[in-house]
Design a protein around this motif. Structure first.
Motif, short mmCIF file in Angstrom:
data_model
loop_
_atom_site.label_atom_id
_atom_site.label_comp_id
_atom_site.label_asym_id
_atom_site.label_seq_id
_atom_site.Cartn_x
_atom_site.Cartn_y
_atom_site.Cartn_z
N GLY A 8 0.84 -1.18 0.00
CA GLY A 8 0.00 0.00 0.00
C GLY A 8 0.88 1.23 0.00
O GLY A 8 1.74 1.39 -0.86
N ASP A 9 0.65 2.13 0.99
CA ASP A 9 1.51 3.31 1.09
C ASP A 9 2.67 3.06 2.05
O ASP A 9 3.39 3.99 2.43
CB ASP A 9 0.71 4.55 1.52
N GLY A 10 2.86 1.81 2.44
CA GLY A 10 3.98 1.46 3.31
C GLY A 10 5.09 0.77 2.53
O GLY A 10 4.87 0.23 1.45
N VAL A 11 6.29 0.82 3.06
CA VAL A 11 7.43 0.16 2.42
C VAL A 11 8.22 -0.57 3.50
O VAL A 11 8.37 -0.10 4.63
CB VAL A 11 8.32 1.19 1.69
N LEU A 12 8.70 -1.76 3.14
CA LEU A 12 9.48 -2.61 4.03
C LEU A 12 10.82 -2.86 3.34
O LEU A 12 10.85 -3.44 2.25
CB LEU A 12 8.75 -3.93 4.28
N ILE A 13 11.91 -2.40 3.94
CA ILE A 13 13.21 -2.45 3.30
C ILE A 13 14.17 -3.27 4.16
O ILE A 13 14.37 -2.97 5.34
CB ILE A 13 13.79 -1.03 3.11
N HIS A 14 14.75 -4.29 3.58
CA HIS A 14 15.80 -5.06 4.25
C HIS A 14 17.14 -4.50 3.80
O HIS A 14 17.41 -4.39 2.59
CB HIS A 14 15.69 -6.54 3.89
N ALA A 15 17.96 -4.13 4.76
CA ALA A 15 19.20 -3.43 4.40
C ALA A 15 20.32 -3.76 5.37
O ALA A 15 20.09 -3.95 6.57
CB ALA A 15 18.96 -1.93 4.38
N SER A 16 21.54 -3.79 4.84
CA SER A 16 22.72 -3.97 5.70
C SER A 16 23.15 -2.65 6.31
O SER A 16 23.90 -2.64 7.29
CB SER A 16 23.87 -4.58 4.88
N ASP A 17 22.69 -1.53 5.74
CA ASP A 17 23.00 -0.19 6.27
C ASP A 17 21.68 0.55 6.49
O ASP A 17 21.25 1.34 5.65
CB ASP A 17 23.91 0.58 5.31
N SER A 18 21.05 0.27 7.62
CA SER A 18 19.74 0.86 7.89
C SER A 18 19.84 2.37 8.10
O SER A 18 18.89 3.11 7.82
CB SER A 18 19.10 0.20 9.13
N ASP A 19 20.99 2.86 8.58
CA ASP A 19 21.14 4.31 8.79
C ASP A 19 21.08 5.06 7.46
O ASP A 19 20.44 6.12 7.36
CB ASP A 19 22.47 4.59 9.49
N ALA A 20 21.74 4.52 6.42
CA ALA A 20 21.72 5.17 5.11
C ALA A 20 20.31 5.19 4.54
O ALA A 20 19.87 6.20 3.95
CB ALA A 20 22.67 4.44 4.15
N VAL A 21 19.57 4.11 4.74
CA VAL A 21 18.18 4.05 4.26
C VAL A 21 17.32 5.07 4.99
O VAL A 21 16.52 5.78 4.39
CB VAL A 21 17.62 2.63 4.43
N ALA A 22 17.48 5.14 6.32
CA ALA A 22 16.69 6.08 7.11
C ALA A 22 16.99 7.52 6.70
O ALA A 22 16.06 8.34 6.57
CB ALA A 22 16.98 5.88 8.60
N ARG A 23 18.27 7.84 6.47
CA ARG A 23 18.63 9.20 6.06
C ARG A 23 17.97 9.55 4.72
O ARG A 23 17.44 10.65 4.54
CB ARG A 23 20.15 9.34 5.95
#
Length: 311
Positions: free
Chosen positions: A264-279
């Protein structure tokens, strides 16, 4: 994949100081090699979860520890003795998925009858109380729930006052409350210093009650450590957020992104660098309700026991 021991090394020469020592354990059924040159040491007083998918070799290994089958190669010792010797001395007991309970006997009659098989068995009311079923001693076994019958098997296992208790999928078929009550009884008993090894498909049980988790895949140990250490092997984190307009191509280009799921309007991201994704989400999109979570035991289990495993 090589056996990964995550904390202080536990695999040693296999002495009488080990509650259980498996050395080069191998077992095949026809062309299927169920257990492959497996090494494992369990120290007295440890509560160890033995986990793996169906067909991983858990039951074959447990059967060899209990002396129910013989290895094709390798050795099993329990407190420095062969399994049949330790069992004959009352040092080992087991709670299995199923067992031959007589439905027409009462709970107490079942315990009293079984106690006659063990010289110096603990009193019936003592083991019934420790298993949490003293109040249903006069109930016929056939009238007991699945959880109550498993507690009865636990009480029977306590009769010889064993040093080592083996549990093979002990809560299969129990409801949530029954499983919790059963494990509370097990953990309370283990606090006396008894060694416990259990196999289970309920990962939350391993997370909540085991001092140590051993993961097996295709007959080989792939990880060995505390629940926290096992979880850390599933690298990366999950970032969840609500995003109105997501530029999937731009998000994919963010360093460390492994996968993206849109819901929907949500996104689920699997990442080795969660800080970069959050920024990126907080500065380049209208993301809100952002949440970062670490992997849980299920994530680690799936990663470690999949056909590819963790490289």
């Amino acid at each position: 994949m090589a056996h990964t021991t995550l904390s202080d090394p536990r695999v040693d020469a296999g002495t009488k100081n080990d509650a259980v020592a498996l050395r080069g354990l191998t077992k095949s059924f026809g062309k299927v090699q169920a257990v492959k040159n497996l090494d494992l040491s369990v120290k007295p007083g440890e509560v160890v979860a033995f986990l793996g998918p169906n067909g991983a070799g858990k039951t074959s290994t447990v059967d060899m520890i209990l002396g129910l089958s013989k290895p094709d190669a390798g050795e099993v010792t329990i407190y420095g003795m062969a399994p049949h010797v330790a069992i004959s001395r009352g040092q080992v007991a087991a709670v299995m998925q199923t067992g031959g309970l007589l439905r027409d006997l009462t709970v107490r009659e079942t315990v009293v009858l079984t106690a006659t098989l063990f010289p110096g068995a603990r009193p019936a009311d003592e083991v019934l109380e420790r298993a949490g079923i003293l109040n249903i001693g006069d109930r016929r076994v056939g009238k007991c729930s699945g959880g109550q019958q498993q507690r009865l098997r636990f009480a029977l296992a306590l009769l010889p006052d064993p040093d080592l208790l083996i549990l093979d999928e002990p809560t299969t078929g129990m409801d949530v409350e029954g499983r919790r009550d059963f494990w509370n009884a097990i953990r309370k008993d283990a606090a006396t210093g008894r060694t416990v090894i259990f196999a289970t498909h309920y990962l939350e049980e391993a997370d909540a009650y085991a001092d140590r988790i051993v993961l097996i895949r295709e007959g080989e140990i792939v990880a060995d450590g505390t629940a926290a250490e096992i979880k850390n092997l599933a690298s990366g984190r999950t970032v969840r957020a609500t995003v109105t307009h997501l530029d999937r191509e731009a998000l994919t280009a963010v360093p460390g992104v492994d996968s993206i799921e849109e819901r929907g309007d949500g996104v689920l991201i699997h990442a080795s660098d969660s800080d970069a994704v959050a920024r990126y989400l907080l500065t380049a999109t209208d993301a809100r309700d952002l949440e970062i979570t670490s992997h849980n035991l299920e994530d680690a289990f799936l990663a470690l026991t999949s056909s590819k495993g963790i490289s």
